[in-house]
Design a protein around this motif. Structure first.
Motif, PDB file in Angstrom:
ATOM      1  N   ASP A  90      24.769 -16.140 -10.903  1.00 46.90           N
ATOM      2  CA  ASP A  90      26.045 -15.922 -10.228  1.00 46.90           C
ATOM      3  C   ASP A  90      25.775 -15.273  -8.874  1.00 46.90           C
ATOM      4  OD1 ASP A  90      28.487 -15.084  -9.263  1.00 46.90           O
ATOM      5  OD2 ASP A  90      29.178 -14.243 -11.155  1.00 46.90           O
ATOM      6  N   PRO A  91      26.045 -15.970  -7.752  1.00 46.49           N
ATOM      7  CA  PRO A  91      25.736 -15.407  -6.437  1.00 46.49           C
ATOM      8  C   PRO A  91      26.505 -14.127  -6.142  1.00 46.49           C
ATOM      9  CG  PRO A  91      27.047 -17.422  -6.235  1.00 46.49           C
ATOM     10  CD  PRO A  91      26.621 -17.325  -7.652  1.00 46.49           C
ATOM     11  N   HIS A  92      27.702 -13.985  -6.713  1.00 43.18           N
ATOM     12  CA  HIS A  92      28.488 -12.775  -6.509  1.00 43.18           C
ATOM     13  C   HIS A  92      27.806 -11.577  -7.169  1.00 43.18           C
ATOM     14  CE1 HIS A  92      32.182 -10.602  -5.570  1.00 43.18           C
ATOM     15  NE2 HIS A  92      32.134 -10.079  -6.789  1.00 43.18           N
ATOM     16  N   GLU A  93      27.329 -11.765  -8.397  1.00 40.37           N
ATOM     17  CA  GLU A  93      26.629 -10.687  -9.093  1.00 40.37           C
ATOM     18  C   GLU A  93      25.317 -10.347  -8.398  1.00 40.37           C
ATOM     19  OE1 GLU A  93      24.735  -9.574 -13.478  1.00 40.37           O
ATOM     20  OE2 GLU A  93      25.931 -11.404 -13.225  1.00 40.37           O
ATOM     21  N   LEU A  94      24.569 -11.382  -7.981  1.00 41.28           N
ATOM     22  CA  LEU A  94      23.312 -11.130  -7.271  1.00 41.28           C
ATOM     23  C   LEU A  94      23.580 -10.354  -5.980  1.00 41.28           C
ATOM     24  CD1 LEU A  94      20.261 -11.545  -7.024  1.00 41.28           C
ATOM     25  CD2 LEU A  94      20.726 -13.751  -5.930  1.00 41.28           C
ATOM     26  N   ALA A 111      25.921  -8.252  -5.449  1.00 40.56           N
ATOM     27  CA  ALA A 111      26.220  -6.861  -5.785  1.00 40.56           C
ATOM     28  C   ALA A 111      24.940  -6.055  -5.984  1.00 40.56           C
ATOM     29  CB  ALA A 111      27.082  -6.800  -7.046  1.00 40.56           C
ATOM     30  N   TRP A 112      23.940  -6.662  -6.670  1.00 37.79           N
ATOM     31  CA  TRP A 112      22.671  -5.947  -6.863  1.00 37.79           C
ATOM     32  C   TRP A 112      21.990  -5.671  -5.534  1.00 37.79           C
ATOM     33  CZ3 TRP A 112      21.867  -3.405 -11.061  1.00 37.79           C
ATOM     34  CH2 TRP A 112      22.364  -3.870 -12.282  1.00 37.79           C
ATOM     35  N   TYR A 113      22.025  -6.629  -4.621  1.00 37.01           N
ATOM     36  CA  TYR A 113      21.469  -6.384  -3.283  1.00 37.01           C
ATOM     37  C   TYR A 113      22.249  -5.281  -2.566  1.00 37.01           C
ATOM     38  CZ  TYR A 113      18.279 -10.444  -2.763  1.00 37.01           C
ATOM     39  OH  TYR A 113      17.236 -11.336  -2.867  1.00 37.01           O
ATOM     40  N   THR A 114      23.566  -5.419  -2.535  1.00 40.47           N
ATOM     41  CA  THR A 114      24.411  -4.527  -1.742  1.00 40.47           C
ATOM     42  C   THR A 114      24.239  -3.059  -2.110  1.00 40.47           C
ATOM     43  OG1 THR A 114      26.102  -6.234  -1.402  1.00 40.47           O
ATOM     44  CG2 THR A 114      26.807  -3.943  -1.179  1.00 40.47           C
ATOM     45  N   HIS A 115      24.103  -2.752  -3.394  1.00 44.57           N
ATOM     46  CA  HIS A 115      24.184  -1.369  -3.848  1.00 44.57           C
ATOM     47  C   HIS A 115      22.846  -0.745  -4.222  1.00 44.57           C
ATOM     48  CE1 HIS A 115      28.522  -1.654  -3.670  1.00 44.57           C
ATOM     49  NE2 HIS A 115      28.459  -2.774  -4.374  1.00 44.57           N
ATOM     50  N   CYS A 116      21.736  -1.433  -3.928  1.00 45.30           N
ATOM     51  CA  CYS A 116      20.435  -0.836  -4.259  1.00 45.30           C
ATOM     52  C   CYS A 116      20.083   0.280  -3.270  1.00 45.30           C
ATOM     53  CB  CYS A 116      19.332  -1.894  -4.270  1.00 45.30           C
ATOM     54  SG  CYS A 116      18.868  -2.573  -2.670  1.00 45.30           S
ATOM     55  N   TYR A 117      19.281   1.225  -3.741  1.00 51.53           N
ATOM     56  CA  TYR A 117      18.788   2.271  -2.842  1.00 51.53           C
ATOM     57  C   TYR A 117      17.799   1.663  -1.854  1.00 51.53           C
ATOM     58  CZ  TYR A 117      16.857   6.652  -1.136  1.00 51.53           C
ATOM     59  OH  TYR A 117      16.464   7.682  -0.315  1.00 51.53           O
ATOM     60  N   ALA A 118      16.913   0.800  -2.367  1.00 49.22           N
ATOM     61  CA  ALA A 118      15.969   0.078  -1.515  1.00 49.22           C
ATOM     62  C   ALA A 118      15.513  -1.174  -2.252  1.00 49.22           C
ATOM     63  CB  ALA A 118      14.767   0.940  -1.146  1.00 49.22           C
ATOM     64  N   TYR A 119      15.196  -2.198  -1.497  1.00 43.07           N
ATOM     65  CA  TYR A 119      14.725  -3.476  -2.046  1.00 43.07           C
ATOM     66  C   TYR A 119      13.221  -3.575  -1.854  1.00 43.07           C
ATOM     67  CZ  TYR A 119      13.472  -8.426  -1.765  1.00 43.07           C
ATOM     68  OH  TYR A 119      12.825  -9.634  -1.903  1.00 43.07           O
ATOM     69  N   PHE A 120      12.495  -3.845  -2.934  1.00 44.20           N
ATOM     70  CA  PHE A 120      11.043  -4.039  -2.874  1.00 44.20           C
ATOM     71  C   PHE A 120      10.728  -5.514  -2.674  1.00 44.20           C
ATOM     72  CE2 PHE A 120      10.014   0.130  -4.830  1.00 44.20           C
ATOM     73  CZ  PHE A 120       8.893   0.439  -4.067  1.00 44.20           C
ATOM     74  N   HIS A 121       9.887  -5.809  -1.677  1.00 46.99           N
ATOM     75  CA  HIS A 121       9.478  -7.193  -1.413  1.00 46.99           C
ATOM     76  C   HIS A 121       7.959  -7.267  -1.495  1.00 46.99           C
ATOM     77  CE1 HIS A 121      10.203 -11.249   0.131  1.00 46.99           C
ATOM     78  NE2 HIS A 121       9.098 -11.094   0.849  1.00 46.99           N
ATOM     79  N   GLY A 122       7.473  -7.826  -2.612  1.00 50.21           N
ATOM     80  CA  GLY A 122       6.026  -7.884  -2.821  1.00 50.21           C
ATOM     81  C   GLY A 122       5.408  -9.248  -2.588  1.00 50.21           C
ATOM     82  N   HIS A 123       6.174 -10.203  -2.047  1.00 46.64           N
ATOM     83  CA  HIS A 123       5.663 -11.563  -1.835  1.00 46.64           C
ATOM     84  C   HIS A 123       4.491 -11.531  -0.857  1.00 46.64           C
ATOM     85  CE1 HIS A 123       9.599 -12.099  -3.546  1.00 46.64           C
ATOM     86  NE2 HIS A 123       9.461 -13.409  -3.623  1.00 46.64           N
ATOM     87  N   GLU A 155      31.674  -5.701  -4.023  1.00 48.97           N
ATOM     88  CA  GLU A 155      32.118  -4.529  -4.773  1.00 48.97           C
ATOM     89  C   GLU A 155      31.157  -4.227  -5.906  1.00 48.97           C
ATOM     90  OE1 GLU A 155      34.190  -8.028  -6.795  1.00 48.97           O
ATOM     91  OE2 GLU A 155      33.650  -7.419  -4.754  1.00 48.97           O
ATOM     92  N   VAL A 156      31.241  -3.021  -6.400  1.00 51.91           N
ATOM     93  CA  VAL A 156      30.253  -2.511  -7.347  1.00 51.91           C
ATOM     94  C   VAL A 156      30.483  -3.002  -8.778  1.00 51.91           C
ATOM     95  CG1 VAL A 156      31.497  -0.402  -7.963  1.00 51.91           C
ATOM     96  CG2 VAL A 156      28.973  -0.409  -7.933  1.00 51.91           C
ATOM     97  N   ALA A 157      31.625  -3.613  -9.057  1.00 51.83           N
ATOM     98  CA  ALA A 157      31.988  -3.981 -10.432  1.00 51.83           C
ATOM     99  C   ALA A 157      30.900  -4.728 -11.203  1.00 51.83           C
ATOM    100  CB  ALA A 157      33.284  -4.800 -10.423  1.00 51.83           C
ATOM    101  N   PRO A 158      30.199  -5.727 -10.600  1.00 45.30           N
ATOM    102  CA  PRO A 158      29.205  -6.469 -11.389  1.00 45.30           C
ATOM    103  C   PRO A 158      28.053  -5.633 -11.911  1.00 45.30           C
ATOM    104  CG  PRO A 158      29.850  -7.728  -9.452  1.00 45.30           C
ATOM    105  CD  PRO A 158      30.432  -6.350  -9.283  1.00 45.30           C
ATOM    106  N   ILE A 159      27.769  -4.471 -11.293  1.00 50.63           N
ATOM    107  CA  ILE A 159      26.661  -3.652 -11.792  1.00 50.63           C
ATOM    108  C   ILE A 159      27.144  -2.489 -12.653  1.00 50.63           C
ATOM    109  CG2 ILE A 159      25.271  -4.269  -9.781  1.00 50.63           C
ATOM    110  CD1 ILE A 159      25.567  -1.392  -8.805  1.00 50.63           C
ATOM    111  N   GLU A 160      28.434  -2.181 -12.592  1.00 51.02           N
ATOM    112  CA  GLU A 160      28.945  -1.057 -13.374  1.00 51.02           C
ATOM    113  C   GLU A 160      28.809  -1.292 -14.876  1.00 51.02           C
ATOM    114  OE1 GLU A 160      32.902  -0.570 -11.849  1.00 51.02           O
ATOM    115  OE2 GLU A 160      32.290   1.151 -10.617  1.00 51.02           O
TER     116      GLU A 160
END
Length: 391
Positions: free
Chosen positions: A261-265, A267-279, A186-191
């Protein structure tokens, strides 16, 4: 007369320990160790003594040995693995499993004591900017020695297998890093940050040069995007590279540091527009697997490793190692909402069987049985029974 059944005993070392979970290797030890125990294997993990205030003998069926080390910036890991290796070689374990190619030279100990040994060598450590000069040469040398001293080399991607064959003429077995399909959070951790779903791009990883956060940030800031760029990660020490990045003054940037906090992390993954991976260097990357598991649209640096993980563009787009390329992909992604939604809907399909932790564990178990001289026998008991092969 039938030979008596014997329980396979595996010693694991080279990570921080169990159940301490900090990075990829620590997660591997946890996920693999717990599953091996469930299959009837005796698992012993060598823990960094200084990291554990409480030191129980067994945790979740895993035997924990708390080993000291020569505490220093460059000597802690090597000395801990060396002392652990000596201890294991004087014990009754059947196979020793080591992680981290930097521990390659220590394989001479297990070779001398004729103990079966396996090493997971990870990625191209010698190319990483933080290991300049002597450090780079050491990791190349250590990786070469790993192929000489250990009975089995494990790579976590087809590309790394190719590299080890080309550079060291060494055969290896590919066993990918595991992952799991994740439920949307759910979106709560980023709100609490005043950010709406899909109103931000995301970076997750240590702020080190080979993860190219600086490149992504510069390209993003040159774009016409009105979204935020959220950066999750830091370094556990004072570092000029990380400090310069964190001091950039732009309202579109949000540095969160470590999110433990894995739950908060999630949430950031779930609701992003896109994830940047520069590794840039290494095989199967845990952060990329998390992004797939949480259903992210992925924008990845164009490397053979990232091509392999995203199945050559099936599950994401690629950018080149230039600021202009990052700028272009930000603007193109924002103008391609339908394509980004398609990537989000199909991302979890990228976690094929080879990334399944149960499948990963079965592959490791087969390797451990082989190098230790064991074979599986059929039995009605769901736990695997083993018998020593006569030699």
């Amino acid at each position: 007369m039938e030979a008596p059944k014997k329980k396979l005993k595996v010693a694991i070392m080279g990570a921080k320990g169990y159940p301490y979970v900090y990075g990829g290797y620590d997660t591997l030890v946890k996920e693999l160790g717990e599953r091996l125990v469930a299959k009837g294997v005796h698992v012993r993990v060598y823990n960094h003594k200084s990291l554990f205030k409480e030191r129980p003998k067994y945790v979740n069926g895993i035997e924990c040995v708390y080993m000291g080390a020569v505490e220093s910036k460059i000597g802690t890991q090597l000395s801990h693995t060396f002392f652990s290796m000596i201890h294991a070689c004087f014990s009754n374990v059947d196979v020793i499993f080591v992680v981290n190619s930097g521990n390659g030279p220590i394989g001479w100990v297990s070779r001398f004591f004729k103990k079966a040994s396996v090493i997971n060598v990870d990625g191209l450590e010698w190319l990483r900017p933080k290991w300049k000069g002597i450090g780079s040469r050491y990791f190349f040398w250590a990786s070469r020695l790993a192929t000489k001293y250990f009975d089995q080399i494990i790579n976590d991607s087809d590309e790394m297998q190719r590299v080890y064959k080309e550079l060291f003429n060494a055969d290896s077995k590919v066993i990918a890093y595991g992952a799991a399909v994740k439920e949307d959070v759910e979106v709560a951790p980023i709100e609490k940050w005043g950010i709406a779903p899909q109103d931000y791009f995301l970076i997750v990883g240590r702020l080190v040069p080979d993860n190219n956060a600086d490149l992504i940030i510069k390209g993003f800031l040159e774009s016409d995007s009105k979204k935020k760029l959220v950066i999750v990660g830091d370094v556990p020490f004072m570092d000029e590279y990380a400090t310069v990045l964190k001091n950039l003054d732009d309202e579109r940037l949000l540095f969160l540091g470590y999110v433990t906090d894995p739950h908060e992390l999630g949430a950031w993954y779930t609701h992003c527009y896109a994830y940047f991976h520069g590794h840039e260097y290494g095989g199967t990357n845990p952060a990329m697997l998390k992004a797939l598991g949480y259903g992210c649209a992925i924008l990845a640096l164009d490397t053979p490793f990232n091509q392999e993980m995203l199945q050559n563009g099936k599950h994401g787009w690629y950018f080149q190692k230039t600021v202009d390329s990052v700028k272009d992909i930000v603007e193109t992604a924002e103008a391609s909402k339908e394509r980004m939604e398609y990537f989000r809907k199909t991302a979890r399909e990228g976690l094929t069987q080879k990334y399944n932790w149960d499948y990963v564990t079965e592959q490791y178990l087969e390797v451990f049985e082989k190098v230790a001289g064991f074979k599986a026998t059929k039995d009605k008991n769901p736990k695997r029974k083993l018998e020593k092969i006569d030699t």
